[in-house]
Enzyme design. Structure first.
Site, PDB file in Angstrom:
ATOM      1  N   ASN A 127      46.549   8.486 -11.424  1.00  0.00           N
ATOM      2  CA  ASN A 127      47.274   8.503 -10.502  1.00  0.00           C
ATOM      3  C   ASN A 127      48.227   7.101  -9.447  1.00  0.00           C
ATOM      4  O   ASN A 127      48.668   7.636  -8.377  1.00  0.00           O
ATOM      5  CB  ASN A 127      46.455   9.572  -9.782  1.00  0.00           C
ATOM      6  CG  ASN A 127      46.979  10.879  -9.056  1.00  0.00           C
ATOM      7  OD1 ASN A 127      48.134  11.240  -9.780  1.00  0.00           O
ATOM      8  ND2 ASN A 127      46.439  11.878  -8.221  1.00  0.00           N
ATOM      9  N   ASP A 165      41.592  22.390  -6.627  1.00  0.00           N
ATOM     10  CA  ASP A 165      40.017  23.292  -7.694  1.00  0.00           C
ATOM     11  C   ASP A 165      40.309  25.150  -7.140  1.00  0.00           C
ATOM     12  O   ASP A 165      40.443  25.139  -7.936  1.00  0.00           O
ATOM     13  CB  ASP A 165      39.302  22.668  -7.770  1.00  0.00           C
ATOM     14  CG  ASP A 165      38.688  21.904  -6.795  1.00  0.00           C
ATOM     15  OD1 ASP A 165      38.937  21.982  -5.529  1.00  0.00           O
ATOM     16  OD2 ASP A 165      37.603  21.673  -6.593  1.00  0.00           O
TER      17      ASP A 165
END
Length: 916
Positions: A694, A830
């Site tokens: 990332n 999440d």
């Protein structure tokens, strides 16, 4: 001469002297070395004889008298010890020689066994090779790949087929050219240029722009008309212009026949009329469209061809996206009004608004005008309102009625005013036109659209009406369709529905509106998917994210941490040690088109009852539920028409061969990442590791990656986003994904156990860290709670298994507003995945037992340690609730442990459980 000779004699004298001296020295040395020892020996032996036997000094003494001497006692003890050790060493040497001889015999026997095993292995390999070859031959015979080597297309100037017996006789089997749409075609669609028509200048510019924008994003559109299966023509909506009325039927037929691929009869053409108003022109009425199908919102009974034409929804949001913050929540279930209706019938309301009692049904049936049913409806609804049993809102006159068709109820007021009333309505009445010949109208479609948008459950009065896409959408799950003669029982029916049923219908209606009606892209995709499904052509394969790999160097072979590899007391049974292999690619033989339709209409609603659980292409959410409710997830992935195993079709733990892929997100923590990767060495069931890099900075050039014996794919991302964790990377070739943080610290037995649990609950999130949500009474909002509790509603994806299907839904179907908020806060991805899965399955996640080793104690501080982390997660939960319209998370007190968890068994008994 004499001097010379005398000198020679004189010079020889020293030589003689030296020789004499050497002889003397030799004699002396010989005497010393020979005679002197003899003399000494003689002297010493005679001493003992002279002094007597009792005083011997050098001879042997009887009874070991020598050892009694103090100066040799230590030497005697050493001699005895050495003698004893020599005896023991000799015994050991003989024993080892015997063992060596026995081992040599065993080595020879092992060599012979190895040679025999090699021969057996070679024979087994030959048998396996022959079996695989035979299996491939059988598969090729029984499941051939239905692909055409050469696609035969009819010529452009083919003679026309015989015309149908009557204009209403057209059906797919009689008017559609299936030769252009083989099962392997992929359903290519050619779209005519909207500016090339003779009537193009009269098309509403907003409709035209929205249509062209939707065409650009549709994956089925092709620029090659010679391979097209369907030809799409935009015929409206036409602008109202009194000076330039719509062309007469004869002129319109002439213009249609002038289309370059009309082929004299319009076969495989679809004329699409998109309406933005409550009333729209039906200018295709009395127009002979030949073998071309018509898709529009308004149909007369003698015009509509069942199974061939298509009733579409109105195009309300042409170039705009739904604002989820303005959409009302789905809870509370009961709203202010039980039901509402606002409308006015511009044609002959007769005396229905008077105080006179309504006529009986028998009297109304005897009348010829079917619109008289509306008189009875008005009287009954007024009676319900006057009874004050429930708060209802019924208005049969409008201050500013919108234009409408004859015998149709006109809409009242502006759109915002109508939505304001619907947002406080539990039910919204939709009265179909009184004229039974009008089977579909744009006005009813607009009422239905607004009711679904506002979360009011539609109640359609009139069972003869055709709702949008009624061939493929099971409207009974989102709306109540009541025949007009049952108007007197309507109030009882609406009051008898339970809250859970109302919530299910409202949720399903929200999905239908969002997936099929909300935008121009969804409307176009729904129209094409409806035609494709009717033709039984499989959907196009799902799009996957291409994984751009970052080159990296593998270092030394990674070791296996004994603490991670040791299963301790947890015996998981036989472990699959197969080499890496992908999940089976489901190459469809196209029989699903019949079997799925059967299950769609005959299977009882299952756990996948409330969301796009059937699908079509997640790229096109409007195709998400065309085979009806409760049919489960359609396989997607790769291959022809999608691939993969359906959740409910899987065998859970009985699947003989299956592996999972680890997807690990990381950001500039190279040392932590390397340690985490090394801990995966030797992990059973692991297919490969996908590292989502990332960081905008590439890995260090001198960074050595551990060699764990399996591929490590390092994926480059476009930007730093936590959403990258759930992208459907093409490098992931398994259905099971283990999403894990780079600082997670899990034992191998924990991961193996979690994977086996997931195989038996493939539609769930199965993981280790559990969290739950709670309601804050003081602030009237939802809170995120990470304290240990007896119940949970979320399992964090920092260490959890989920199906790859959810990666497609998260990336392509889930509202963009959720992903945007994840990027804004760099948090909550999440929670978003838990919302999505719970919303789809209506099931909570599954937590499995861990041994308190989830976090890496020596890792740098993570984002979750920031004080603002929990505040952001509170905001995320409340925003996600607004987007979904309700709280989809479900509580559970269920946790999965191994059968033998904490059960002490003798070592010789545990082996038996492997085979029971």
């Amino acid at each position: 001469m004499q001097r010379n000779g005398g000198g020679g004699v004189a010079g020889g004298q020293p030589w003689v002297l030296r020789r004499i001296r050497l002889t003397w020295l030799s004699f002396m040395l010989f005497f010393i070395l020979v005679f002197f020892p003899l003399i000494a020996h003689y002297y010493l032996t005679t001493i003992d004889e002279a002094v007597g036997p009792d005083k011997r000094l050098f001879g042997p003494r009887p009874g070991g008298e020598l050892c009694e001497a103090k100066h040799v006692q230590d030497l005697c003890r050493i001699r005895e010890s050495v003698s004893e050790e020599l005896l023991q060493l000799e015994a050991k040497r003989q024993e080892l020689n015997g063992e060596i001889a026995r081992l040599n015999l065993r080595i020879e026997a092992c060599k012979r066994s190895i040679d025999s095993a090699k021969q057996d292995l070679l024979q087994l390999k030959n048998v396996i090779s022959q079996t695989e070859h035979s299996y491939k031959e059988l598969m090729a015979q029984n499941q051939p790949k239905l692909s055409l080597p050469v696609r035969l297309l009819p010529d452009k100037d083919d003679p026309p087929l015989p015309p149908p017996k009557s204009p209403r006789a057209c059906r797919l089997r009689s008017c559609f050219d299936y030769a252009r749409c083989p099962l392997t075609s992929g359903f290519p669609v050619y779209v005519y240029d909207a500016g090339a028509y003779a009537w193009a200048e009269r098309i509403d510019p907003l409709v035209r722009q929205a249509f062209e924008a939707a065409v650009k994003t549709n994956i089925y559109v092709t620029a090659d008309p010679s391979v097209a299966c369907l030809y799409l023509v935009l015929v409206g909506e036409l602008q109202e212009n009194a000076l330039s009325p719509p062309p007469p039927p004869a002129e319109l037929e002439k213009q249609l026949k002038a289309l370059p691929y009309w082929r004299a009869d319009g076969r495989n053409h679809l004329l699409l009329h998109l309406s933005r108003q409550s009333v729209t022109q039906n200018f295709l009425y009395n127009v002979s469209t030949g073998r071309a199908a018509v898709a529009q919102a308004t149909f007369l009974e003698r015009q509509y061809r069942e199974g061939f034409d298509l009733v579409v929804s109105p195009l309300v949001h042409a170039l705009s996206e739904p604002n989820f913050l303005e959409i009302p929540p789905q809870v509370p279930v009961k709203r202010k009004y039980l039901f509402t209706f606002q409308g006015e019938r511009l044609e002959s309301l007769r005396s229905s608004l008077q105080e006179a009692p309504p006529q009986s049904f028998e009297e109304e049936i005897e009348r010829d005008p079917p619109a008289d049913y509306d008189d009875r409806i008005i009287g009954t609804l007024k009676a319900v309102a006057d009874s004050h049993l429930d708060q209802v809102l019924v208005e049969f006159t409008c201050k500013a009625p919108r234009p409408s068709l004859p015998t149709e109820w006109a809409l009242c007021g502006e759109r915002d005013e109508r939505l304001g009333v619907l947002k406080v309505s539990t039910f919204a009445l939709v009265i179909v036109p009184g004229d039974g010949q009008l089977v579909a109208s744009a006005g009813c479609g607009m009422r239905l659209f607004e009711a679904l948008e506002a979360g009011a459950i539609p109640v359609v009065l009139g069972d003869h009406a055709k709702l949008p896409y009624h061939q493929h959408i099971r409207w009974s799950e989102a709306a109540i369709v009541v025949p007009k003669p049952r108007i007197t029982e309507l109030h009882f029916l609406l009051r008898s529905l339970s809250d859970s049923d109302l919530l299910n219908m409202r949720r399903q209606g929200r999905f239908l509106w969002e997936a099929y009606f909300s935008t121009a892209e969804s409307v176009l995709s729904t129209v094409l998917a409806s035609v494709r499904t009717s033709l039984q052509v499989p959907a196009a394969p799902i799009r996957e994210e291409h994984a751009r790999e970052i080159p990296h160097k593998a270092g030394k072979l990674a070791g296996t941490d004994a603490n991670l590899a040791d299963n301790g007391d947890l015996d998981l049974g036989p472990v699959e040690t197969e080499p890496p292999y992908a999940s089976p690619r489901f190459l469809r033989n196209f029989t699903y088109t019949a079997s799925d339709v059967y299950r769609a209409w005959n299977r009882a609603p299952g756990p996948f009852h409330l969301f796009p659980h059937t699908p079509l292409d997640p790229v096109l959410p409007s195709e998400a539920k065309f085979l009806g409710s409760g049919t489960g997830f359609r396989p997607i992935g790769g291959g022809t028409g999608g691939s993969g195993k359906e959740f409910q079709a899987a065998l859970g733990g009985n699947v003989p061969r299956e592996q999972f892929t680890v997807v690990m997100l990381t950001y500039e923590r190279e040392e932590v990442l390397m340690n985490s990767l090394e801990r995966l060495n030797g992990l059973p069931y692991l297919n490969k590791v996908v590292v989502v890099w990332n960081s905008p900075k590439p890995p260090s050039d001198d960074l050595l990656w551990p060699d764990i014996g399996l591929p490590i794919v390092v994926v480059h991302t476009e930007k730093n986003s936590l959403n990258n964790r759930f992208l459907p990377w093409d490098a992931v070739e398994t259905e099971a994904i283990l999403s894990i943080d780079d600082d997670a610290h899990l034992r191998h037995d924990e991961i193996m156990f979690g994977f086996r649990v997931w195989r038996e609950a493939r539609d769930r999130i199965v993981g280790f860290p559990g969290r739950f949500h709670a309601w804050d009474l003081n602030h009237q909002s939802w809170l995120y709670n990470s304290n240990y509790s007896c119940e949970l509603s979320m399992v964090l994806t920092g260490a959890a298994f989920f199906h790859k299907y959810y990666a497609y839904l998260y990336s392509y179907v889930m509202p963009m507003a959720i992903r945007d908020m994840v990027d804004e806060y760099i948090n909550c991805e999440d929670i978003a995945m838990n919302f999505l899965v719970s919303h789809i399955t209506r099931k909570p996640p599954i937590k499995v037992t861990s041994r308190w080793t989830f976090r890496c104690p020596g890792c740098p501080q993570a984002l979750s340690h920031d004080d603002s982390h929990f505040h952001e997660r509170h905001k995320c939960i409340n925003f996600f609730v607004k987007v979904y319209g309700y709280m989809p998370l479900l509580y559970t007190q269920f946790r999965v442990d191994s059968v033998l968890f904490k059960t002490r068994l003798p070592h010789d008994k545990t082996k038996c459980f492997k085979f029971i």
